[in-house]
Scaffold this motif. Structure first.
Motif, PDB file in Angstrom:
ATOM      1  N   ALA A  35       0.882  -1.167   0.000  1.00  0.00           N
ATOM      2  CA  ALA A  35       0.000   0.000   0.000  1.00  0.00           C
ATOM      3  C   ALA A  35       0.919   1.216   0.000  1.00  0.00           C
ATOM      4  CB  ALA A  35      -0.898   0.001   1.230  1.00  0.00           C
ATOM      5  N   ASP A  59       1.184   5.375  -0.044  1.00  0.00           N
ATOM      6  CA  ASP A  59       0.392   6.573   0.248  1.00  0.00           C
ATOM      7  C   ASP A  59       1.275   7.794   0.426  1.00  0.00           C
ATOM      8  OD1 ASP A  59      -2.350   5.493   0.516  1.00  0.00           O
ATOM      9  OD2 ASP A  59      -1.478   4.374   2.194  1.00  0.00           O
ATOM     10  N   LEU A  60       0.760   8.938   0.004  1.00  0.00           N
ATOM     11  CA  LEU A  60       1.333  10.234   0.327  1.00  0.00           C
ATOM     12  C   LEU A  60       0.447  10.818   1.409  1.00  0.00           C
ATOM     13  CD1 LEU A  60       2.103  11.548  -3.270  1.00  0.00           C
ATOM     14  CD2 LEU A  60       3.773  10.850  -1.532  1.00  0.00           C
ATOM     15  N   ASP A  61       1.030  11.157   2.563  1.00  0.00           N
ATOM     16  CA  ASP A  61       0.264  11.611   3.721  1.00  0.00           C
ATOM     17  C   ASP A  61       0.773  12.957   4.207  1.00  0.00           C
ATOM     18  OD1 ASP A  61      -1.195   9.065   4.036  1.00  0.00           O
ATOM     19  OD2 ASP A  61       0.748   8.264   4.670  1.00  0.00           O
ATOM     20  N   ALA A  66       0.378  16.878   1.301  1.00  0.00           N
ATOM     21  CA  ALA A  66       0.510  15.724   0.410  1.00  0.00           C
ATOM     22  C   ALA A  66       0.031  16.014  -1.013  1.00  0.00           C
ATOM     23  CB  ALA A  66      -0.249  14.522   0.980  1.00  0.00           C
ATOM     24  N   ASP A  75       0.814   0.280  -6.277  1.00  0.00           N
ATOM     25  CA  ASP A  75      -0.071   0.287  -5.120  1.00  0.00           C
ATOM     26  C   ASP A  75      -1.114  -0.818  -5.234  1.00  0.00           C
ATOM     27  OD1 ASP A  75      -1.260   1.270  -2.722  1.00  0.00           O
ATOM     28  OD2 ASP A  75      -2.726   2.391  -3.908  1.00  0.00           O
ATOM     29  N   THR A  84       4.534   6.790   2.536  1.00  0.00           N
ATOM     30  CA  THR A  84       4.403   5.614   3.398  1.00  0.00           C
ATOM     31  C   THR A  84       4.126   4.391   2.542  1.00  0.00           C
ATOM     32  OG1 THR A  84       3.512   6.993   5.181  1.00  0.00           O
ATOM     33  CG2 THR A  84       3.149   4.617   5.354  1.00  0.00           C
ATOM     34  N   THR A 137       5.807  -1.372   7.872  1.00  0.00           N
ATOM     35  CA  THR A 137       5.641  -0.045   7.294  1.00  0.00           C
ATOM     36  C   THR A 137       6.986   0.660   7.206  1.00  0.00           C
ATOM     37  OG1 THR A 137       3.411   0.138   8.201  1.00  0.00           O
ATOM     38  CG2 THR A 137       4.496   2.197   7.598  1.00  0.00           C
ATOM     39  N   THR A 197       8.539   4.634   6.077  1.00  0.00           N
ATOM     40  CA  THR A 197       8.123   6.008   5.821  1.00  0.00           C
ATOM     41  C   THR A 197       9.330   6.855   5.439  1.00  0.00           C
ATOM     42  OG1 THR A 197       6.322   5.802   7.411  1.00  0.00           O
ATOM     43  CG2 THR A 197       6.971   8.032   6.813  1.00  0.00           C
TER      44      THR A 197
END
Length: 134
Positions: free
Chosen positions: A35, A37-39, A43, A56, A86, A94, A96
């Motif tokens: 997975a 993601d841009l957080d 973002a 993804d 992430t 995970t 980051t």
């Protein structure tokens, strides 16, 4: 994931930076699907670019395998920007990375010379040539 941080140069609002390449490596056993993601508050000013090999929801990394993610800064407003990239998998964990950069004022166009008088020019004739530099 390497690098753990990416500090983008200032980019004019409306432009897009060159991508930074992040490498995701599975140092453990087989993972589940990744997975990506841009957080963070900024973002939306960062984007995952085409060309990376991590997909993804689809990429599953075997033990010892790696894939890449390309991230760009594409600011839509002036000022400092920060976000996180992430990557997670279950099982797997995970990773980051911190993203920073800034949106800059686009450069202004200038013309030189700023004025030019062509004087009196007779009908059906041409004035002398003048070069304008932009």
């Amino acid at each position: 994931m390497t690098p753990e941080t990416a500090a983008f140069d200032a980019i004019a609002v409306g432009d897009t930076s060159l991508p930074v390449i992040f490498t995701v490596t599975n140092d453990g056993a087989a993972s589940g699907p990744l997975a990506i993601d841009l957080d963070g508050a900024d973002a939306a000013h960062f984007a995952i670019a085409d060309g990376g090999t991590c997909v993804d929801g689809a990429t599953i990394l075997a033990a010892g395998s790696s894939c890449t993610i390309l991230v760009e800064l594409a600011p839509t407003t002036l000022g400092a920007k920060s976000a996180s990239l992430t990557v997670s998998a279950w099982p797997g964990g995970t990773a980051t990375a911190t993203l920073t950069g800034s949106g800059a004022k686009p450069p202004a166009l200038t013309v030189s010379p700023t004025t030019k008088s062509f004087g009196t020019v007779a009908v059906d004739t041409m004035s002398s040539a003048t070069t304008f530099t932009v």
